[in-house]
Every structure is written in structure tokens, then in C-alpha cells.
Design a protein around this motif. Structure first.
Motif, short mmCIF file in Angstrom:
data_model
loop_
_atom_site.label_atom_id
_atom_site.label_comp_id
_atom_site.label_asym_id
_atom_site.label_seq_id
_atom_site.Cartn_x
_atom_site.Cartn_y
_atom_site.Cartn_z
N ILE A 131 0.72 -0.88 -0.06
CA ILE A 131 0.28 0.09 -0.03
C ILE A 131 0.67 1.35 0.25
N ILE A 132 0.69 2.05 -0.79
CA ILE A 132 1.51 3.47 -1.55
C ILE A 132 0.69 4.29 -0.69
N GLU A 133 0.35 4.50 -0.60
CA GLU A 133 -0.57 5.81 -0.04
C GLU A 133 -2.15 4.84 0.59
N TYR A 134 -3.09 5.39 1.77
CA TYR A 134 -4.02 5.48 2.17
C TYR A 134 -5.24 6.75 2.47
N PHE A 135 -6.16 7.20 1.95
CA PHE A 135 -7.04 8.36 1.97
C PHE A 135 -7.77 7.62 2.49
N PRO A 136 -8.13 8.27 3.58
CA PRO A 136 -9.20 7.41 4.49
C PRO A 136 -10.93 8.44 4.22
N ASN A 137 -10.76 9.55 4.23
CA ASN A 137 -11.33 9.52 3.18
C ASN A 137 -11.04 11.18 1.96
N PHE A 138 -11.55 10.62 1.20
CA PHE A 138 -10.16 11.38 -0.22
C PHE A 138 -11.37 11.93 -0.74
N ASN A 139 -10.15 13.31 -0.73
CA ASN A 139 -10.93 14.24 -1.34
C ASN A 139 -9.46 15.38 -2.54
N ILE A 140 -9.77 16.23 -2.91
CA ILE A 140 -9.06 16.60 -4.15
C ILE A 140 -9.04 17.94 -3.07
N ASP A 141 -7.36 18.62 -2.87
CA ASP A 141 -7.51 19.85 -2.57
C ASP A 141 -7.29 20.95 -3.25
N GLU A 142 -6.79 22.23 -2.80
CA GLU A 142 -7.11 22.93 -3.90
C GLU A 142 -6.23 23.59 -5.11
N SER A 143 -5.15 22.23 -4.99
CA SER A 143 -3.90 22.98 -5.42
C SER A 143 -4.27 21.53 -6.26
N GLY A 144 -5.13 20.61 -6.16
CA GLY A 144 -5.53 19.83 -7.30
C GLY A 144 -4.68 18.20 -6.47
N GLU A 145 -4.22 18.47 -5.41
CA GLU A 145 -3.33 17.34 -4.50
C GLU A 145 -4.59 16.19 -3.90
N PRO A 146 -4.37 14.88 -3.60
CA PRO A 146 -5.30 14.24 -3.31
C PRO A 146 -4.31 14.28 -1.85
#
Length: 558
Positions: A387-402
Motif C-alpha cells: 500500500i503506497i498511499e491510503y486516504f480514509p476520506n478521499f478529497n482533492i485539495d485546492e492545489s489539485g493534490e489528493p
């Protein structure tokens, strides 16, 4: 500063207006004596040179106290515009939450520190300043007032009598029956003192201490409020516990744990509960009648770090409901919230495409705990998954990054990297995929394998408030003392009547800190029974004289 000696021999502090003993005016300040503090010398009005004097004078001012209260009220109201940090959803980043929920005002609210207003250093300073103001203002007035009332003599100076608001005088040709007069005063519940044929009747002196009792209650109340920010005195925390899990109880230094055995939700039955029919029809959805957590309290039985080696000893079982907390050693766990069917576990399998056919690899099946995921998996047939990255509550921020909004797995996304048996993880790049609910996207080329979600497990989560408050008895005591002072100063009043015979004259004077009509009725009662001189209210006479002067001035202008 030198003390001022009155002709009666009493030594008064510098700045005294009326002699503390005989009441003779030491300064000429108008027709009526200022009896608010018995004409005593207050420190704030006498000493004004040193830095200590200036600090004392500043905090003894009623205006300063009022401004501190106004500032506290304004800042406290600002703290209620948006939720304090302790009340935002658990796991939320406050630096992002306020801006996302409340926009520019929310961001400004966070930047100014209002999200933790009531524990901020400057708010504590305001409370401390109010406490200092109450202490100094009380001492500045109480000590000299107490000394003046304690030292007051029965026989008062003639000038003192004439400067009282209620005053009367007449020629006295017959000796006054002091005993009968004293009996009449005692019938009116007065405490009577006699000296050389003169009387001082007094009652309700304790009412004068009402404001100072108020101040004591407020000071104790403020101390209780400030003690909430000392370690161990106050605890108000929040914990989410999934069914079957055990969490440490904050504030117990890792000594106590609580386990969520089962969470239950009961709904009102639309057929059996006629009394709730109107509410059920209005809501249009099921109405909860009860939600509870069947919990077990554990205590750590051996020393050691929190983990698998920690041995827990069962203390008791308890069903936590609203207003039925689990209580132990001054700590209470309250049922306040819940979440049903929260994502708990994903089960994945691997498929491989060979000769145009898709084949599932039965040996490559694994589970991912969404609350505590294992980051690396290795299988007997040589496959490796990371597992490289885990986002429990996924969202894209203002800069376009996860990124993730919080740690609650409401919208999980996982980036996997799969290595087949012939690949070397240290040298080769694996097959990278982004997987979530209804999401399965390859993030690089040359994919021979596909990760598939085979199963999803859900769990119910209970929300408990952990609360301990050792300051509550102090706050309650302060409130009770405040109410005693309020009652003491509101429903009783201090009344005094002086009756003196001197040089063939009979003098009567009276003073009350309020309710002058009651004092006048008492004096009128005595006058009718004992032929005392008729008294007048000199405050009314003074008002009439001013009106006559003003009327004369207006006539002259006309």
C-alpha cells in the motif's frame, strides 16, 4: 500620611470625611453627609504615589471592573459564533475545517484563535483581571466600612445629626423616658445601645455585607472555572469505539479501558406507540427511542505499555444509555452519538489475464482493515502487494493534490503496487492501481493483473463523551454563596436611628442604605408614642430648593 485626630480624641486615617467615632464632619462637602461608606477614607482615594498605589487604584475602580466584564461578555459571545475545536467532528483538521465549513469568516475565526477561546492565555488573563478587580475593590471598601461601623459611638456630634437625610429637632423641657423608648425600639426588632441618656437603634447591619458576599461567591466561581484548565481537575473528551474494539479511556493515564461489546438502536413502532404518531408522521422517517452501548470496563492489571502484552482485568459491565453513564472513580462515560454501517474491512483478490481468459488467483486474497491497514502483504506463490498511499476520506485539495478530510473511512481510496513473482521490488516498478468503492483505475501501463474488491464488512460505531469535573463542587459553592449575598443585600436593609439630648435640645436622625419609607414609618411610630420631634426628609427639601432657584433663574431670563 499622618492620621487626623478629631475633637472626640479618635484618630482617623488621612482622608476621612466623617469621624469614625463621633461622626463629626472633618471636611465640608455639602448639606447632607455622604454615608455610602460612612465617610471613611478608602485607600484608593488616599494613596496615589507609588506604582502599587496606581495598580490598586486602577483595579479598585468600579468602571474598570465593568469594562472587564463587558470585554469578557463580548469575547465569550464571539466564542459561540462557530463551534469550539473540541466540538468539531473527531479527526477533522481544524486548520481546514473552519474554512471549508464557514468560509472566510471561519478561516479568520481560526487564525485569531477563537477556536480555542476559553483556554487561551488572554482569556485567562481577563478572568484573572476580573478576579483581581473583585478582590481589590472589595478590600478597598469593606475594611474601612467594617472599621467605621465597629467603632461608631452612640453619642454623635451635633453636626453629624444635622447632616443626616432624615432629621428633626425640638426644644426639650422634659426628661426623655429612655427605658420606654428602648422598649418600643426593641418591639420593632432594633438592637438598642444607650450612652449618657442617648440612644442608637440599629438593625439589618448584615445587609451591608451582601455585595461583599456576592464578590466572594464570584471569586470562588472564577477560581473553579480557572481550575478547569489545570491537569486532573477537568476532563471533557470524546471517543469513537467500533463494535468489538477496546479503547483506552483518556484521563486515566492508560489504566482504564472500555470495550464496545454491542451497539443497539431501538426505533418507535408506528403501530404500538400512538402517542408518537404525530411526530412520526411529521418526521417521515424512523424515530429513535433508545440507543445504547453494552460496554465492559477493564483495568490494567500489570505494568507495561499499551498493546498486546497488556493484561486487562474486568471491572464491570454496563449498558450506557442517554443519562445513564458508566461511572467510575469520578469519571463518567455518556452516550452521545453513533454511526451505523461504517466501512470496516475490504477483502481483495487478484485476477490475471492469460490467453484471453481471466483467472482468479485463489492464493492471493487479503483483507485491509480500513482503520489500521497493514502496509505490506507477501504470499506463498511469490506475489507481493504494497500500500503506497491510503486516504480514509478521499478529497482533492485546492492545489489539485489528493488528501484526506479526516481519518474516518467514509470515502476510502487505496493506492496499491503489485509485484508478480518474477519482479524485484527494489529494482522494478510494480503495477500501480487506485482502488475504492466503485473505483478501480490503473495508474501506470502494462497491467497484467487486476485487483478486485471481493467483500465489504461494515461495523456500528458508538460515540462516548468522557467527562470528569472536580471543579463542579467549587463552582456550585461559589454560586450558592453568590445567591446568599444577593438575597442578603436585596431583601434586607440597614437602618439606624439616633436619639440625643443635648443643651436642652432633642435631636432625632435616621439613616438607611435603602427603603427610606420603612425608616420613616419607624420614626413616625416612635414620634406618636413618645412625643419625639417631627422629622423631615432633607433630600426632598434640597430638591425643592434647587427647583426654586432654577424657577427664579428662568423668571429672570424671561
Amino acid at each position: 500620611m499622618n492620621k487626623v485626630t478629631c475633637e472626640c480624641g479618635h484618630k482617623n486615617p488621612y482622608g476621612t470625611y466623617l469621624c469614625e467615632s463621633c461622626g463629626k464632619p472633618l471636611k465640608d462637602e455639602g448639606k447632607l453627609a455622604n454615608m455610602r461608606y460612612e465617610g471613611v477614607a478608602r485607600r484608593s482615594q488616599t494613596y496615589q504615589k507609588s506604582i502599587v498605589d496606581k495598580i490598586w487604584n486602577f483595579f479598585s475602580s468600579v468602571k474598570v471592573g465593568i469594562w472587564i466584564i463587558v470585554l469578557l461578555l463580548v469575547t465569550s459571545s464571539l466564542g459561540t459564533l462557530f463551534p469550539q475545536e473540541m466540538y468539531i467532528p473527531p479527526g477533522e483538521d481544524p486548520s481546514l475545517y473552519y474554512a471549508q465549513e464557514y468560509g472566510i469568516l471561519g478561516q479568520l475565526y481560526y487564525d485569531l484563535g477563537f477556536h480555542n477561546l476559553y483556554s487561551s492565555w488572554w482569556y485567562m488573563l481577563l478572568i484573572a483581571a476580573l478576579g483581581i478587580s473583585l478582590v481589590i475593590a472589595s478590600l478597598d471598601r469593606f475594611v474601612p466600612l467594617y472599621r467605621a461601623l465597629k467603632n461608631q459611638r452612640v453619642t454623635r456630634h451635633t453636626a453629624f445629626m444635622k447632616k443626616q437625610r432624615v432629621y428633626g429637632m425640638k426644644e426639650n423641657s422634659e426628661a426623655l423616658d429612655i427605658k420606654a423608648l428602648s422598649t418600643s425600639l426593641k418591639e420593632r426588632k432594633y438592637n438598642v445601645r444607650e450612652e449618657d441618656g442617648n440612644l442608637l437603634a440599629e438593625k439589618g447591619r448584615f445587609a451591608r455585607w451582601g455585595p461583599y458576599v456576592n464578590h466572594i461567591g464570584l471569586i470562588i466561581f472564577l477560581i473553579g472555572g480557572m481550575l478547569r484548565f489545570f491537569p486532573g481537575m477537568y476532563l471533557d473528551d470524546y471517543v469513537w469505539i467500533r463494535e468489538g474494539e477496546t479503547e483506552v479511556i483518556s484521563g486515566t493515564e492508560g489504566e482504564y479501558f472500555v470495550q464496545n461489546n454491542q451497539f443497539l438502536v431501538e426505533l418507535y413502532d408506528e403501530e404500538d406507540n400512538e402517542i408518537f404518531q404525530e411526530a412520526l408522521m411529521r418526521e417521515g422517517s424512523p424515530v429513535v427511542s433508545n440507543y445504547q452501548t453494552d460496554a465492559t470496563l477493564f483495568k490494567r492489571s500489570t505494568e507495561g505499555s499499551i498493546g498486546s502484552e497488556t493484561e486487562l482485568e474486568k471491572v464491570k459491565d454496563h449498558s450506557i444509555r442517554v443519562n445513564e453513564p458508566l461511572t467510575f472513580e469520578g469519571i463518567s462515560l455518556y452516550q452521545v452519538d453513533y454511526r451505523l454501517n461504517e466501512l470496516s474491512t475490504f477483502t481483495f483478490g487478484v485476477e490475471i489475464e492469460e490467453d484471453g481468459e481471466v483467472q482468479a488467483l485463489e492464493e492471493v486474497v487479503f483483507e485491509v482493515d480500513l482503520n489500521d491497514p497493514q502496509m505490506y502483504y507477501e504470499f506463498d506463490n511469490g506475489y507481493q502487494i504494497e500500500i503506497i498511499e491510503y486516504f480514509p476520506n478521499f478529497n482533492i485539495d485546492e492545489s489539485g493534490e489528493p488528501t484526506t478530510l479526516n481519518r474516518v473511512p467514509d470515502n476510502p481510496r487505496i493506492i496499491f503496487e503489485l509485484y508478480p513473482p518474477d519482479a524485484d521490488p527494489e529494482e522494478d516498478t510494480g503495477e500501480i492501481s487506485l482502488i475504492g468503492v466503485q473505483v478501480n483505475e490503473p495508474l501506470n501501463e502494462d497491467h497484467d493483473h487486476t485487483l478486485r474488491m471481493l467483500d465489504v464488512e461494515f461495523v456500528d460505531v458508538t460515540g462516548l463523551t468522557i467527562r470528569r469535573d472536580h471543579t463542579l463542587p467549587i463552582i456550585i459553592a461559589g454560586g450558592i454563596i453568590f445567591m446568599i449575598g444577593l438575597t442578603q443585600g436585596s431583601y434586607w436593609f440597614h437602618r439606624r436611628i439616633w436619639i440625643q439630648q443635648k443643651d436642652g435640645q432633642l435631636y432625632v436622625a435616621g439613616h438607611a442604605n435603602k427603603n427610606w419609607h420603612a425608616l420613616k414609618r419607624d420614626i413616625e411610630y416612635l414620634r406618636e408614642k413618645h412625643d419625639l420631634p417631627e422629622t423631615v426628609d432633607q433630600a426632598d427639601e434640597e430638591v425643592k430648593e434647587k427647583d426654586q432657584v432654577n424657577e427664579g433663574g428662568r423668571d429672570k431670563n424671561v
